[in-house]
Design a protein around this motif. Structure first.
Motif, PDB file in Angstrom:
ATOM      1  N   TYR A 161      54.292 -40.904  47.670  1.00 53.15           N
ATOM      2  CA  TYR A 161      55.281 -40.254  48.534  1.00 53.15           C
ATOM      3  C   TYR A 161      56.014 -41.284  49.381  1.00 53.15           C
ATOM      4  CZ  TYR A 161      57.019 -37.034  52.184  1.00 53.15           C
ATOM      5  OH  TYR A 161      57.802 -36.340  53.079  1.00 53.15           O
ATOM      6  N   LEU A 162      55.280 -42.220  49.977  1.00 50.37           N
ATOM      7  CA  LEU A 162      55.906 -43.251  50.800  1.00 50.37           C
ATOM      8  C   LEU A 162      56.830 -44.143  49.975  1.00 50.37           C
ATOM      9  CD1 LEU A 162      53.913 -42.296  52.979  1.00 50.37           C
ATOM     10  CD2 LEU A 162      53.500 -44.692  53.549  1.00 50.37           C
ATOM     11  N   SER A 163      56.414 -44.493  48.770  1.00 46.80           N
ATOM     12  CA  SER A 163      57.243 -45.368  47.933  1.00 46.80           C
ATOM     13  C   SER A 163      58.535 -44.679  47.521  1.00 46.80           C
ATOM     14  CB  SER A 163      56.463 -45.818  46.698  1.00 46.80           C
ATOM     15  OG  SER A 163      56.146 -44.724  45.855  1.00 46.80           O
ATOM     16  N   LYS A 164      58.478 -43.342  47.441  1.00 41.42           N
ATOM     17  CA  LYS A 164      59.692 -42.585  47.109  1.00 41.42           C
ATOM     18  C   LYS A 164      60.617 -42.477  48.317  1.00 41.42           C
ATOM     19  CE  LYS A 164      59.319 -38.150  46.483  1.00 41.42           C
ATOM     20  NZ  LYS A 164      58.991 -36.828  45.878  1.00 41.42           N
ATOM     21  N   GLN A 165      60.030 -42.342  49.521  1.00 45.55           N
ATOM     22  CA  GLN A 165      60.833 -42.224  50.734  1.00 45.55           C
ATOM     23  C   GLN A 165      61.432 -43.565  51.147  1.00 45.55           C
ATOM     24  OE1 GLN A 165      61.331 -39.218  52.344  1.00 45.55           O
ATOM     25  NE2 GLN A 165      60.191 -38.278  50.668  1.00 45.55           N
ATOM     26  N   ARG A 166      60.655 -44.621  50.978  1.00 46.81           N
ATOM     27  CA  ARG A 166      61.043 -45.995  51.305  1.00 46.81           C
ATOM     28  C   ARG A 166      61.128 -46.276  52.806  1.00 46.81           C
ATOM     29  NH1 ARG A 166      59.464 -49.315  48.018  1.00 46.81           N
ATOM     30  NH2 ARG A 166      60.817 -50.888  48.975  1.00 46.81           N
ATOM     31  N   ASN A 167      61.852 -45.447  53.548  1.00 48.61           N
ATOM     32  CA  ASN A 167      61.947 -45.605  55.010  1.00 48.61           C
ATOM     33  C   ASN A 167      61.270 -44.402  55.656  1.00 48.61           C
ATOM     34  OD1 ASN A 167      64.695 -46.953  53.861  1.00 48.61           O
ATOM     35  ND2 ASN A 167      63.924 -48.069  55.638  1.00 48.61           N
ATOM     36  N   ILE A 168      60.249 -44.659  56.472  1.00 50.56           N
ATOM     37  CA  ILE A 168      59.422 -43.595  57.025  1.00 50.56           C
ATOM     38  C   ILE A 168      59.790 -43.363  58.496  1.00 50.56           C
ATOM     39  CG2 ILE A 168      57.084 -42.748  57.333  1.00 50.56           C
ATOM     40  CD1 ILE A 168      57.954 -43.320  54.419  1.00 50.56           C
ATOM     41  N   THR A 169      60.371 -42.199  58.748  1.00 49.47           N
ATOM     42  CA  THR A 169      60.764 -41.817  60.100  1.00 49.47           C
ATOM     43  C   THR A 169      59.782 -40.785  60.643  1.00 49.47           C
ATOM     44  OG1 THR A 169      63.085 -42.204  59.562  1.00 49.47           O
ATOM     45  CG2 THR A 169      62.632 -40.875  61.510  1.00 49.47           C
ATOM     46  N   ALA A 170      59.483 -40.872  61.915  1.00 50.21           N
ATOM     47  CA  ALA A 170      58.516 -39.952  62.517  1.00 50.21           C
ATOM     48  C   ALA A 170      59.045 -38.524  62.526  1.00 50.21           C
ATOM     49  CB  ALA A 170      58.199 -40.396  63.939  1.00 50.21           C
ATOM     50  N   PRO A 171      58.313 -37.566  61.932  1.00 52.58           N
ATOM     51  CA  PRO A 171      58.712 -36.159  62.028  1.00 52.58           C
ATOM     52  C   PRO A 171      58.555 -35.661  63.465  1.00 52.58           C
ATOM     53  CG  PRO A 171      57.068 -36.520  60.286  1.00 52.58           C
ATOM     54  CD  PRO A 171      57.089 -37.746  61.136  1.00 52.58           C
ATOM     55  N   ALA A 172      59.262 -34.595  63.791  1.00 56.28           N
ATOM     56  CA  ALA A 172      59.127 -34.001  65.123  1.00 56.28           C
ATOM     57  C   ALA A 172      57.696 -33.518  65.337  1.00 56.28           C
ATOM     58  CB  ALA A 172      60.103 -32.839  65.275  1.00 56.28           C
ATOM     59  N   LEU A 173      57.198 -33.687  66.565  1.00 58.05           N
ATOM     60  CA  LEU A 173      55.839 -33.252  66.887  1.00 58.05           C
ATOM     61  C   LEU A 173      55.888 -31.819  67.419  1.00 58.05           C
ATOM     62  CD1 LEU A 173      54.410 -36.475  68.588  1.00 58.05           C
ATOM     63  CD2 LEU A 173      54.137 -35.708  66.225  1.00 58.05           C
ATOM     64  N   ASN A 174      55.843 -30.868  66.505  1.00 54.77           N
ATOM     65  CA  ASN A 174      55.913 -29.454  66.898  1.00 54.77           C
ATOM     66  C   ASN A 174      55.017 -28.576  66.041  1.00 54.77           C
ATOM     67  OD1 ASN A 174      57.257 -29.449  64.468  1.00 54.77           O
ATOM     68  ND2 ASN A 174      59.253 -28.838  65.306  1.00 54.77           N
ATOM     69  N   ARG A 175      53.996 -29.159  65.442  1.00 57.25           N
ATOM     70  CA  ARG A 175      53.157 -28.393  64.521  1.00 57.25           C
ATOM     71  C   ARG A 175      51.844 -27.932  65.155  1.00 57.25           C
ATOM     72  NH1 ARG A 175      53.755 -32.068  58.993  1.00 57.25           N
ATOM     73  NH2 ARG A 175      56.008 -32.430  59.167  1.00 57.25           N
ATOM     74  N   MET A 176      51.259 -28.787  65.991  1.00 60.78           N
ATOM     75  CA  MET A 176      50.015 -28.454  66.689  1.00 60.78           C
ATOM     76  C   MET A 176      50.239 -28.750  68.164  1.00 60.78           C
ATOM     77  SD  MET A 176      47.547 -27.397  64.530  1.00 60.78           S
ATOM     78  CE  MET A 176      45.973 -27.793  65.282  1.00 60.78           C
ATOM     79  N   VAL A 177      50.690 -27.774  68.909  1.00 59.79           N
ATOM     80  CA  VAL A 177      51.131 -27.974  70.288  1.00 59.79           C
ATOM     81  C   VAL A 177      50.079 -27.422  71.252  1.00 59.79           C
ATOM     82  CG1 VAL A 177      52.939 -27.514  71.976  1.00 59.79           C
ATOM     83  CG2 VAL A 177      53.535 -27.823  69.549  1.00 59.79           C
ATOM     84  N   ASP A 178      49.568 -28.316  72.085  1.00 57.08           N
ATOM     85  CA  ASP A 178      48.560 -27.942  73.072  1.00 57.08           C
ATOM     86  C   ASP A 178      49.239 -27.516  74.367  1.00 57.08           C
ATOM     87  OD1 ASP A 178      46.349 -27.604  74.646  1.00 57.08           O
ATOM     88  OD2 ASP A 178      45.583 -29.643  74.418  1.00 57.08           O
TER      89      ASP A 178
END
Length: 259
Positions: free
Chosen positions: A236-253
């Motif tokens: 997956y990473l090799s296909k994306q090549r540039n890895i950007t941080a996804p938004a942090l909104n999946r597990m919200v305390d």
């Protein structure tokens, strides 16, 4: 048979004396800090790494953000790189939801912006060689999973889940078993009786990390044909090549007023 239950750094020492008149069985827990690496095993690992050669060192992607898999973070809250990892699993499995337990991510490393990820980095993050399987699971059991995920959060337990395709709000200060506040899947509220497709670590089919609600569930994919999780992520990473941080909104305390 000894199951670690997601706790790290401990060894179960079991001694059985059958020479005495009354057979005696004793057990104790010792820290692995008391033991030293076996030189023969270290030599074997070095030989294995040399054999991997260029494959292990191949650069597959560049970090466009700062990332971390430090244990104290990844086992207590949502983190960006773990989100990337679990997105890779969901894309590969083609399921509505995917989970990756934090205990399977092991390198406890910081990757600054501009870092060039190698295949060796990803294998170091997923050293256990496990894979994911697809199941169908209803909303009630998803809630039970999420409660278990948060049940030992203060102990930095490896059962804390990283999720893809699902958004969860919770209160880490609430009593164990009643910490989940809201759950949505693809933007819609979780339905207790509805069946959802989910990719899970294969060892959760054995009830690992006390995920007993997953024990012995029938898989909807060929369990013997799955690629190792580290390989899925590296691809997956090799296909994306540039890895950007996804938004942090999946597990919200909500107890920490995150996000």
């Amino acid at each position: 048979v000894v199951l670690a239950g997601g706790q790290d750094g401990d060894a179960a020492i079991i001694e059985f004396d059958n020479k005495a008149n009354d057979s005696k069985l004793t057990s104790k827990i010792e820290s692995l800090d008391r033991y030293f690496p076996d030189p023969d095993i270290l030599s074997f690992i070095d030989k294995y790494k040399r054999r991997l050669g260029n494959l292990y060192k191949e650069e597959i992607a560049v970090a466009d953000s700062d990332f971390s898999t430090v244990k104290g973070l990844i086992r207590t809250r949502e983190t960006a790189l773990a989100n990337v990892f679990v997105d890779a699993v969901r894309e590969d499995a083609q399921t509505e939801i995917a989970i990756v337990n934090s205990g399977s991510i092991r390198n406890s490393e910081k990757y600054p912006k501009g870092y060039k990820f190698t295949r060796g980095d990803i294998q170091s993050e997923f050293p256990f060689g496990g894979h994911h399987v697809a199941i169908e699971i209803d909303g009630t059991n998803i809630l039970a999973m999420l409660e278990n995920s948060l049940s030992r959060i203060k102990f930095e337990d490896g059962r804390f889940l990283n999720v893809s395709g699902m958004q969860v709000t919770y209160n880490s200060k609430a009593p164990v078993g009643s910490r989940i506040l809201t759950v949505t899947v693809a933007g819609k509220p979780l339905e207790n009786l509805k069946l959802y497709s989910m990719a899970i670590p294969d060892f959760y089919l054995e009830g690992g990390d006390e995920y007993t609600m997953l024990e012995n569930l029938k898989t909807t994919s060929n369990i013997f044909n799955k690629q190792r999780t580290w390989h899925v992520v590296a691809k997956y990473l090799s296909k994306q090549r540039n890895i950007t941080a996804p938004a942090l909104n999946r597990m919200v305390d909500k107890a920490k007023n995150e996000n």
